[in-house]
Design a protein around this motif. Sequence first.
Motif, PDB file in Angstrom:
ATOM      1  N   ILE A  71      -8.936  -5.730 -32.397  1.00  0.00           N
ATOM      2  CA  ILE A  71      -9.244  -4.409 -32.667  1.00  0.00           C
ATOM      3  C   ILE A  71      -9.534  -3.503 -31.845  1.00  0.00           C
ATOM      4  CG2 ILE A  71     -10.473  -3.417 -34.309  1.00  0.00           C
ATOM      5  CD1 ILE A  71     -10.608  -5.930 -36.266  1.00  0.00           C
ATOM      6  N   THR A  72     -10.573  -3.782 -31.095  1.00  0.00           N
ATOM      7  CA  THR A  72     -11.153  -2.777 -29.749  1.00  0.00           C
ATOM      8  C   THR A  72     -10.007  -2.419 -29.117  1.00  0.00           C
ATOM      9  OG1 THR A  72     -13.197  -3.466 -30.286  1.00  0.00           O
ATOM     10  CG2 THR A  72     -12.520  -2.314 -28.201  1.00  0.00           C
ATOM     11  N   ILE A  73      -9.067  -3.353 -28.416  1.00  0.00           N
ATOM     12  CA  ILE A  73      -7.995  -2.908 -27.747  1.00  0.00           C
ATOM     13  C   ILE A  73      -7.045  -2.098 -28.388  1.00  0.00           C
ATOM     14  CG2 ILE A  73      -5.966  -4.053 -26.522  1.00  0.00           C
ATOM     15  CD1 ILE A  73      -7.857  -6.533 -25.852  1.00  0.00           C
ATOM     16  N   GLY A  74      -6.743  -2.420 -29.734  1.00  0.00           N
ATOM     17  CA  GLY A  74      -5.972  -1.658 -30.372  1.00  0.00           C
ATOM     18  C   GLY A  74      -6.433  -0.109 -30.630  1.00  0.00           C
ATOM     19  N   ILE A  75      -7.870   0.097 -30.819  1.00  0.00           N
ATOM     20  CA  ILE A  75      -8.064   1.100 -31.060  1.00  0.00           C
ATOM     21  C   ILE A  75      -8.103   2.121 -29.501  1.00  0.00           C
ATOM     22  CG2 ILE A  75     -10.456   2.263 -31.171  1.00  0.00           C
ATOM     23  CD1 ILE A  75     -11.198   0.548 -33.241  1.00  0.00           C
ATOM     24  N   ILE A  76      -8.444   1.325 -28.274  1.00  0.00           N
ATOM     25  CA  ILE A  76      -8.384   1.962 -27.203  1.00  0.00           C
ATOM     26  C   ILE A  76      -6.901   2.324 -26.891  1.00  0.00           C
ATOM     27  CG2 ILE A  76      -8.395   1.606 -24.661  1.00  0.00           C
ATOM     28  CD1 ILE A  76     -10.853  -0.194 -25.157  1.00  0.00           C
TER      29      ILE A  76
ATOM     30  N   ALA B 196     -14.456  -4.195 -19.425  1.00  0.00           N
ATOM     31  CA  ALA B 196     -15.794  -4.495 -20.245  1.00  0.00           C
ATOM     32  C   ALA B 196     -15.489  -5.273 -21.515  1.00  0.00           C
ATOM     33  CB  ALA B 196     -16.689  -3.287 -20.733  1.00  0.00           C
ATOM     34  N   VAL B 197     -14.356  -4.713 -22.279  1.00  0.00           N
ATOM     35  CA  VAL B 197     -13.993  -5.621 -23.559  1.00  0.00           C
ATOM     36  C   VAL B 197     -13.566  -6.874 -23.057  1.00  0.00           C
ATOM     37  CG1 VAL B 197     -12.158  -5.579 -25.167  1.00  0.00           C
ATOM     38  CG2 VAL B 197     -13.368  -3.547 -24.636  1.00  0.00           C
ATOM     39  N   ARG B 198     -12.781  -7.054 -22.194  1.00  0.00           N
ATOM     40  CA  ARG B 198     -12.263  -8.382 -21.785  1.00  0.00           C
ATOM     41  C   ARG B 198     -13.435  -9.282 -21.444  1.00  0.00           C
ATOM     42  NH1 ARG B 198      -8.040  -9.333 -16.815  1.00  0.00           N
ATOM     43  NH2 ARG B 198      -7.668 -11.625 -17.265  1.00  0.00           N
ATOM     44  N   LYS B 199     -14.346  -8.904 -20.558  1.00  0.00           N
ATOM     45  CA  LYS B 199     -15.557  -9.735 -20.345  1.00  0.00           C
ATOM     46  C   LYS B 199     -16.382 -10.205 -21.600  1.00  0.00           C
ATOM     47  CE  LYS B 199     -19.676  -9.305 -17.380  1.00  0.00           C
ATOM     48  NZ  LYS B 199     -20.351  -8.678 -16.492  1.00  0.00           N
ATOM     49  N   ASN B 200     -16.523  -9.262 -22.371  1.00  0.00           N
ATOM     50  CA  ASN B 200     -17.207  -9.563 -23.727  1.00  0.00           C
ATOM     51  C   ASN B 200     -16.636 -10.501 -24.442  1.00  0.00           C
ATOM     52  OD1 ASN B 200     -19.400  -7.903 -22.989  1.00  0.00           O
ATOM     53  ND2 ASN B 200     -18.459  -5.877 -24.001  1.00  0.00           N
ATOM     54  N   ILE B 201     -15.155 -10.583 -24.465  1.00  0.00           N
ATOM     55  CA  ILE B 201     -14.332 -11.561 -25.201  1.00  0.00           C
ATOM     56  C   ILE B 201     -14.490 -12.817 -24.846  1.00  0.00           C
ATOM     57  CG2 ILE B 201     -12.129 -12.279 -25.808  1.00  0.00           C
ATOM     58  CD1 ILE B 201     -10.981  -9.321 -25.855  1.00  0.00           C
TER      59      ILE B 201
ATOM     60  N   ASP C 208      -4.812  13.380 -15.930  1.00  0.00           N
ATOM     61  CA  ASP C 208      -3.963  12.228 -16.709  1.00  0.00           C
ATOM     62  C   ASP C 208      -4.531  11.023 -15.852  1.00  0.00           C
ATOM     63  OD1 ASP C 208      -2.929  13.536 -18.369  1.00  0.00           O
ATOM     64  OD2 ASP C 208      -1.213  13.641 -17.831  1.00  0.00           O
ATOM     65  N   VAL C 209      -4.377  10.969 -14.161  1.00  0.00           N
ATOM     66  CA  VAL C 209      -5.250  10.055 -13.417  1.00  0.00           C
ATOM     67  C   VAL C 209      -6.494   9.812 -13.720  1.00  0.00           C
ATOM     68  CG1 VAL C 209      -5.329   9.337 -11.005  1.00  0.00           C
ATOM     69  CG2 VAL C 209      -3.143  10.404 -11.751  1.00  0.00           C
ATOM     70  N   SER C 210      -7.338  10.541 -13.921  1.00  0.00           N
ATOM     71  CA  SER C 210      -8.909  10.522 -14.233  1.00  0.00           C
ATOM     72  C   SER C 210      -8.833   9.593 -15.540  1.00  0.00           C
ATOM     73  CB  SER C 210      -9.489  11.732 -14.353  1.00  0.00           C
ATOM     74  OG  SER C 210      -9.394  12.436 -13.315  1.00  0.00           O
ATOM     75  N   TYR C 211      -8.123   9.802 -16.506  1.00  0.00           N
ATOM     76  CA  TYR C 211      -8.247   9.170 -17.781  1.00  0.00           C
ATOM     77  C   TYR C 211      -8.021   7.639 -17.665  1.00  0.00           C
ATOM     78  CZ  TYR C 211      -7.645   7.412 -22.597  1.00  0.00           C
ATOM     79  OH  TYR C 211      -7.743   6.758 -23.547  1.00  0.00           O
ATOM     80  N   ILE C 212      -6.697   7.456 -16.776  1.00  0.00           N
ATOM     81  CA  ILE C 212      -6.493   5.970 -16.354  1.00  0.00           C
ATOM     82  C   ILE C 212      -7.624   5.324 -15.761  1.00  0.00           C
ATOM     83  CG2 ILE C 212      -4.672   4.594 -15.136  1.00  0.00           C
ATOM     84  CD1 ILE C 212      -2.634   6.723 -15.615  1.00  0.00           C
ATOM     85  N   ILE C 213      -7.954   5.746 -14.907  1.00  0.00           N
ATOM     86  CA  ILE C 213      -9.331   5.281 -14.196  1.00  0.00           C
ATOM     87  C   ILE C 213     -10.418   5.030 -14.905  1.00  0.00           C
ATOM     88  CG2 ILE C 213     -10.733   5.458 -12.268  1.00  0.00           C
ATOM     89  CD1 ILE C 213      -8.659   7.219 -10.743  1.00  0.00           C
ATOM     90  N   GLY C 214     -10.657   6.080 -15.857  1.00  0.00           N
ATOM     91  CA  GLY C 214     -11.656   5.829 -16.631  1.00  0.00           C
ATOM     92  C   GLY C 214     -11.499   4.886 -17.828  1.00  0.00           C
ATOM     93  N   ALA C 215     -10.325   4.674 -18.171  1.00  0.00           N
ATOM     94  CA  ALA C 215     -10.058   3.812 -19.181  1.00  0.00           C
ATOM     95  C   ALA C 215     -10.068   2.227 -18.863  1.00  0.00           C
ATOM     96  CB  ALA C 215      -8.765   3.804 -19.832  1.00  0.00           C
ATOM     97  N   ILE C 216      -9.940   1.947 -17.620  1.00  0.00           N
ATOM     98  CA  ILE C 216      -9.881   0.547 -16.996  1.00  0.00           C
ATOM     99  C   ILE C 216     -11.501  -0.016 -17.071  1.00  0.00           C
ATOM    100  CG2 ILE C 216     -10.117  -0.495 -14.735  1.00  0.00           C
ATOM    101  CD1 ILE C 216      -7.725   1.073 -13.778  1.00  0.00           C
ATOM    102  N   ILE C 217     -12.285   0.860 -16.975  1.00  0.00           N
ATOM    103  CA  ILE C 217     -13.814   0.344 -17.072  1.00  0.00           C
ATOM    104  C   ILE C 217     -14.118  -0.099 -18.478  1.00  0.00           C
ATOM    105  CG2 ILE C 217     -16.269   1.136 -17.011  1.00  0.00           C
ATOM    106  CD1 ILE C 217     -15.339   3.269 -14.793  1.00  0.00           C
ATOM    107  N   PRO C 218     -13.804   0.540 -19.770  1.00  0.00           N
ATOM    108  CA  PRO C 218     -13.935   0.117 -20.857  1.00  0.00           C
ATOM    109  C   PRO C 218     -13.295  -1.158 -21.333  1.00  0.00           C
ATOM    110  CG  PRO C 218     -13.017   2.121 -21.204  1.00  0.00           C
ATOM    111  CD  PRO C 218     -13.439   2.014 -19.672  1.00  0.00           C
ATOM    112  N   PHE C 219     -11.885  -1.248 -20.713  1.00  0.00           N
ATOM    113  CA  PHE C 219     -10.971  -2.373 -20.957  1.00  0.00           C
ATOM    114  C   PHE C 219     -11.491  -3.557 -20.310  1.00  0.00           C
ATOM    115  CE2 PHE C 219      -7.332  -4.880 -19.624  1.00  0.00           C
ATOM    116  CZ  PHE C 219      -6.634  -4.953 -20.711  1.00  0.00           C
TER     117      PHE C 219
END
Length: 201
Positions: free
Chosen positions: A128-133, A173-178, A160-171
């Motif tokens: 669900i969180t991955i889908g929302i991201i 974190a989500v993977r670690k929490n899973i 655009d590049v800044s967003y990609i770099i910024g999106a890696i961090i929550p992704f």
Amino acid sequence: MSNEFEALQNQWQTDKSSIESGSYDMEALLVSIRKKKSWSTRFHYGNILVLSLVLIGITAFFYFVAPVQEVLSRVGVGLMIGGLLMRIIIEIISVSKAKKINVVDDALQTTNDTISFYDFRKTIHGPITIGIIGLYTIGFYMITPEFSLYFETWQLILIDVSYIIGAIIPFMAVRKNIKKEIKILSEIIELKKKMIEEGIQ
């Protein structure tokens, strides 16, 4: 989120060790469950507050600062805002589910309720969180064509590049929490099996 899972993992490991050593203390377990429940509820409220502030900020930005005009851009903004709103609703549901865990029930029932709750959280933090991201990201890039009318090419690339770099961090974190939630659930299930073997109710 990381601190919550680490605290729960440590507590369930302690409870499991107590059972195995024969020093199982029902009252101590109930106290620890109450503390975890209270902390967890406060954590969810904190998430709701942070996500709500982000939602208000993004909504205000696109309404007052950059009111996009293109249909594609408006759909993109809708996906971004809708994703945040969906996550807030999920956190509210999580609070409701956490409050339904009755710590005055027998230990086995409380453990079952806790397993059910964290199984729900595992699902939330997974697909669900991955889908929302994903929806949020698609929405962000749907605005890019219209932004290209107002920004220099290098500025647009930087955004655009800044967003990609910024999106890696929550992704990450989500993977670690899973992974942590799966481990926590396996330990709780192991604790439950031990309780059944010991005849603890």
